[in-house]
Design an enzyme around this catalytic site. Structure first.
Site, short mmCIF file in Angstrom:
data_model
loop_
_atom_site.label_atom_id
_atom_site.label_comp_id
_atom_site.label_asym_id
_atom_site.label_seq_id
_atom_site.Cartn_x
_atom_site.Cartn_y
_atom_site.Cartn_z
N ASP A 173 0.85 -1.19 0.00
CA ASP A 173 0.00 0.00 0.00
C ASP A 173 0.88 1.23 0.00
O ASP A 173 1.58 1.51 0.98
CB ASP A 173 -0.92 0.00 1.23
N GLY A 191 1.26 5.01 0.28
CA GLY A 191 0.64 6.24 0.72
C GLY A 191 1.48 7.44 0.33
O GLY A 191 2.56 7.31 -0.25
N ASN A 192 0.99 8.63 0.65
CA ASN A 192 1.73 9.85 0.30
C ASN A 192 3.05 9.96 1.06
O ASN A 192 4.01 10.53 0.56
CB ASN A 192 0.88 11.08 0.61
N THR A 193 3.09 9.40 2.27
CA THR A 193 4.28 9.51 3.11
C THR A 193 4.93 8.17 3.38
O THR A 193 6.16 8.04 3.32
CB THR A 193 3.92 10.17 4.46
N ASP A 195 -6.94 3.89 -2.04
CA ASP A 195 -6.82 3.69 -0.59
C ASP A 195 -8.19 3.60 0.07
O ASP A 195 -8.41 2.76 0.96
CB ASP A 195 -6.00 4.82 0.03
N THR A 249 3.41 26.69 25.52
CA THR A 249 3.13 26.69 24.08
C THR A 249 3.05 25.28 23.51
O THR A 249 2.13 24.96 22.74
CB THR A 249 4.23 27.49 23.34
#
Length: 257
Positions: free
Chosen positions: A6, A8-10, A109, A184
């Site tokens: 599979d 994926g984009n990353t 996907d 923060t």
């Protein structure tokens, strides 16, 4: 063994199955600069790390949301296994009734996720994917794929904050110690993660209202461990949903042949 890939984009997820059992999983970066030789060596190394070799591969299937990597990986797998892999796309038998304006535009996907979830859970279904993008797929009680949502992912949101606001740093996506942040970093972590969890809870409520009945909510993707514990609605984790969907699609299309 059947090899499941599979893209994926990353991240590229890789798994091997024997019958109905997933016998190993692995991953590597989805890198547009890598050649088919480099991907062949990467997959060969992942196989060897898990005690397998290319000769163990009887067949395979590839799903990709990165069009340019699809042929590269296909050639790489043929190089190390000598076999032509199935590609999730036009012409593959899925069993889904896709009720969208353009069914062919549905990402592979989302198709794979829907196939796996439909086979395992009672309908209607809400399928969340938490990765580069956060996506939602909706399947009604009759098994129709109705559509869904595409939302900026957690990492994209966090990176955008630190990139666009001069005084906000990059932060790890880990659980905040409290919802009301005292510094923060805590404020950013709480806003990103608790905010996403609250969004998922709210989406389940609103989508069930539109469907007119309760739905089974499940989630997959690399970030589910960071978000689902913060949700108040029951959303079931399925870390290997896409690999399971690829396994089902492989055998569905083998039977067709």
């Amino acid at each position: 063994m059947i090899l499941l890939i599979d893209i994926g984009n990353t991240i590229m997820a890789i798994g091997g199955c024997e019958g109905e059992k997933l016998v190993f999983t692995g991953s590597c970066a989805s890198d547009l600069k890598k050649t088919e030789d480099e991907y062949a060596l990467t997959v060969k190394g992942i196989l060897e790390l898990n005690g397998f070799c290319a000769a163990d591969i009887e067949g395979g299937i590839i799903s990709s949301v990165v069009p340019s990597l699809r042929p590269v990986m296909d050639r790489a797998m043929k190089r190390i296994t000598g076999r032509k892999f199935l590609i999730v796309g036009s012409g593959i038998k899925t069993g889904l009734n896709i009720r969208m304006d353009n069914p062919a535009s549905l990402g592979s996907d989302l198709v794979v996720n829907a196939v796996a979830a439909s086979a395992k859970y009672p309908k209607p279904l809400l399928i969340f994917y938490l990765g580069t993008a956060t996506t939602v797929s909706v399947i009604d009680r009759n098994g129709n794929y109705l559509g869904g949502m595409i939302i900026p992912g957690l990492r994209i949101s966090a990176d955008a904050l630190s990139a666009q606001a001069a005084q906000l740093p990059a932060v790890p996506l880990t659980h905040p110690q409290r919802m009301i942040g005292k510094n923060t970093v805590e404020c950013m972590q709480s806003g990103i993660l608790v905010g996403c969890a609250a969004m998922l809870d709210g989406l389940v409520d609103r989508m069930e209202e539109e469907l007119g009945e309760p739905a089974t909510a499940i989630a997959t993707g690399s970030l589910i461990d960071a978000v689902l514990p913060l949700c108040r609605r029951t959303i079931l984790p399925e870390p290997y949903l896409r690999l399971e969907g690829l396994r089902l699609l492989y055998w569905k299309n083998q039977k067709k042949k």
